[in-house]
Design an enzyme around this catalytic site. Sequence first.
Site, PDB file in Angstrom:
ATOM      1  N   TYR A 249      -1.664  -0.646  10.603  1.00  0.00           N
ATOM      2  CA  TYR A 249      -1.799  -1.076   9.215  1.00  0.00           C
ATOM      3  C   TYR A 249      -0.653  -0.545   8.367  1.00  0.00           C
ATOM      4  O   TYR A 249       0.014  -1.308   7.647  1.00  0.00           O
ATOM      5  CB  TYR A 249      -3.132  -0.598   8.644  1.00  0.00           C
ATOM      6  CG  TYR A 249      -3.286  -0.822   7.156  1.00  0.00           C
ATOM      7  CD1 TYR A 249      -3.573  -2.086   6.652  1.00  0.00           C
ATOM      8  CD2 TYR A 249      -3.156   0.228   6.251  1.00  0.00           C
ATOM      9  CE1 TYR A 249      -3.720  -2.304   5.295  1.00  0.00           C
ATOM     10  CE2 TYR A 249      -3.302   0.025   4.884  1.00  0.00           C
ATOM     11  CZ  TYR A 249      -3.577  -1.234   4.415  1.00  0.00           C
ATOM     12  OH  TYR A 249      -3.714  -1.455   3.060  1.00  0.00           O
TER      13      TYR A 249
ATOM     14  N   SER B 137       0.853  -1.195   0.000  1.00  0.00           N
ATOM     15  CA  SER B 137       0.000   0.000   0.000  1.00  0.00           C
ATOM     16  C   SER B 137       0.881   1.234   0.000  1.00  0.00           C
ATOM     17  O   SER B 137       2.021   1.209   0.501  1.00  0.00           O
ATOM     18  CB  SER B 137      -0.893   0.003   1.250  1.00  0.00           C
ATOM     19  OG  SER B 137      -1.526   1.251   1.418  1.00  0.00           O
TER      20      SER B 137
END
Length: 262
Positions: A152, A139
């Site tokens: 995350y 990501s």
Amino acid sequence: MDLGLNGKTALVTGASRGIGLAIAETLAAEGVRVAGVARNITSELEKVSVAAISADLSTADGTRTAVAAALAELGGLDILINNVGGGDIELLGLAGVLETEDEQWRNLFDLNLFGVVSTTRAALPSLIERRGAIINVSSINAHAPATGPVGYSEAKAALTSFSKRLSEELGPKGVRVNTVSPGVTGTDIWRGERNLGATLAAVSGVGHAEFLTALPGQFGIASGRISEAAEIAALVTFLASGLAGNIVGADLVIDGGTLKSA
């Protein structure tokens, strides 16, 4: 363009929806025999995979079971797509470090990092034998941690580093390892009525539709729009093919120009 993937085999994790499902569909369209893994099997995944495998990839037992089932069905692996990730971020919002419990950190690392490590280790003997390819879906939060839920972003940064280590270790053995790092993508995480996008809209005091319309401008997305899952899948599929034969250890960002660093 013929990618030369017809007849190859692939294991795709987190394949029941969103980016993972789009990857499974795109690979299957190229003639790849796909084993798709997810906690909850969807009818869409069953349509595109020769084996739809239910497993919890946040546990070591789950990863070993999933890989064993895929190998039994496919006979070997040419491609591993470690797409599984996310977790409870869909509902978490953006609490700070002090407000984030240790359990959240552990859960997010178990799924986004350790699950990938375990899956990769289980699949490596076959991938080395076949001189295959691994694509890890990370990501842009790995590069901009403050923009994502606590735990995350850090797990994705560790995943990106793990990919680089793997690429250097396995490159001489003929296994190519690369990372794809999407930005905001039009999946249920952002468009779903009870997920992260809706949560952020509520925090911002605007309607969900209004939030999504304004999001490219607020996030500085140069293209003026968010990515679609099919676009991520197309990049992953290209990386899995022989046409990308000398792309090794890359972290390819697909975010419409959100990240501004060189």
